[in-house]
Design an enzyme around this catalytic site. Sequence first.
Site, PDB file in Angstrom:
ATOM      1  N   PRO A   2       0.830  -1.115   0.050  1.00 52.62           N
ATOM      2  CA  PRO A   2      -0.110   0.023  -0.065  1.00 52.62           C
ATOM      3  C   PRO A   2       0.885   1.459   0.080  1.00 52.62           C
ATOM      4  O   PRO A   2       1.781   1.319   0.770  1.00 52.62           O
ATOM      5  CB  PRO A   2      -0.695  -0.330   1.438  1.00 52.62           C
ATOM      6  N   GLU A   3       0.446   2.279  -0.689  1.00 59.30           N
ATOM      7  CA  GLU A   3       1.252   3.556  -0.926  1.00 59.30           C
ATOM      8  C   GLU A   3       0.138   4.608  -0.528  1.00 59.30           C
ATOM      9  O   GLU A   3      -0.939   4.372   0.065  1.00 59.30           O
ATOM     10  CB  GLU A   3       1.808   3.763  -2.369  1.00 59.30           C
ATOM     11  N   LYS A  58       1.992   7.631   3.743  1.00 62.68           N
ATOM     12  CA  LYS A  58       1.301   6.136   3.908  1.00 62.68           C
ATOM     13  C   LYS A  58       0.647   5.933   5.447  1.00 62.68           C
ATOM     14  O   LYS A  58       0.259   4.797   5.728  1.00 62.68           O
ATOM     15  CB  LYS A  58       2.258   4.902   3.796  1.00 62.68           C
ATOM     16  N   ARG A 111       0.346 -10.724   5.757  1.00 66.68           N
ATOM     17  CA  ARG A 111       1.743 -10.915   5.795  1.00 66.68           C
ATOM     18  C   ARG A 111       2.316 -10.507   7.344  1.00 66.68           C
ATOM     19  O   ARG A 111       3.469 -10.462   7.382  1.00 66.68           O
ATOM     20  CB  ARG A 111       2.537 -10.242   4.799  1.00 66.68           C
ATOM     21  N   ARG A 249      15.228  -1.746  -5.553  1.00 67.54           N
ATOM     22  CA  ARG A 249      13.789  -1.851  -5.757  1.00 67.54           C
ATOM     23  C   ARG A 249      13.548  -2.345  -7.343  1.00 67.54           C
ATOM     24  O   ARG A 249      14.415  -1.722  -8.408  1.00 67.54           O
ATOM     25  CB  ARG A 249      13.024  -0.768  -5.594  1.00 67.54           C
TER      26      ARG A 249
END
Length: 261
Positions: A2-3, A58, A111, A249
Amino acid sequence: MPELPESDAARRRIADQCLNRTIEGFDLGEVSHVELPSKAERDRLVGTQFSTTRRHGKYIFAGTKGGPWLHVHLGMSGSLRVWEEGEAEPDFARLTIRFEGGRRLSFHDPRKFGVLALVEDVDAFIEDKGLGPDAMQIGDNAFADVIGSTRGAIKSALLLQSKLAGIGNLWSDETLYRCGVLPDARACDLEAATISHLHRAMQDIMGLVMDKNADYSQLPQDWLIHHREAGAACPRCGGTIAKKTVGGRTAYHCPEHQTGA
Ligand SMILES: [Zn+2]
């Protein structure tokens, strides 16, 4: 992961469905590796109501009247689910808040890297975390100052939460794709007009994702998000989507029309 737009969609779920309802209690799921409020902290919230929400980057906050804020960070895979008593509890619910009238708010996190914590002062919390300005709030000049002065790769600069809070892997790639900038172009070598274009594109992209409540199926078909696969055809120029590692990344991009100008 999620951003900013996904976090804002979660914030909106609290704002639209969980404000001004008395908190009656909490149910705990299996909680290892998730940071949750202690029993004493949960007890402080019982009998109170959330009356407002905030988001910075976030980070999501739900505030009680004159009291603490519940801070939520979705981590790698977390989400907030609103449901009603009598319905099936969501899978992987690490913490469920029971509101009056049967409303439930669950933190769903398969997670287990999410965080829920009590915060007394949101501004002090943001400062302590060393977060830069929110990516949707930052102005053109401030963006040019922090991003345009970075010596590293532009993608890495966009991801540094101390410079700019809220953008992550997905929406940095989308922004660079729209502007035709290679992810490993040096930020400080980009022209001022390109930096300004990146600023507008970043806010336009995340603004639309927020408008669509982070439902990716409603985003335009020519966005990179629908083509994040090495070898896929680029819907903009017919080139071939490639991936490379930038600053640790994975960056998806089109080497044909992303030239680094
Ligand atoms: Zn292309």
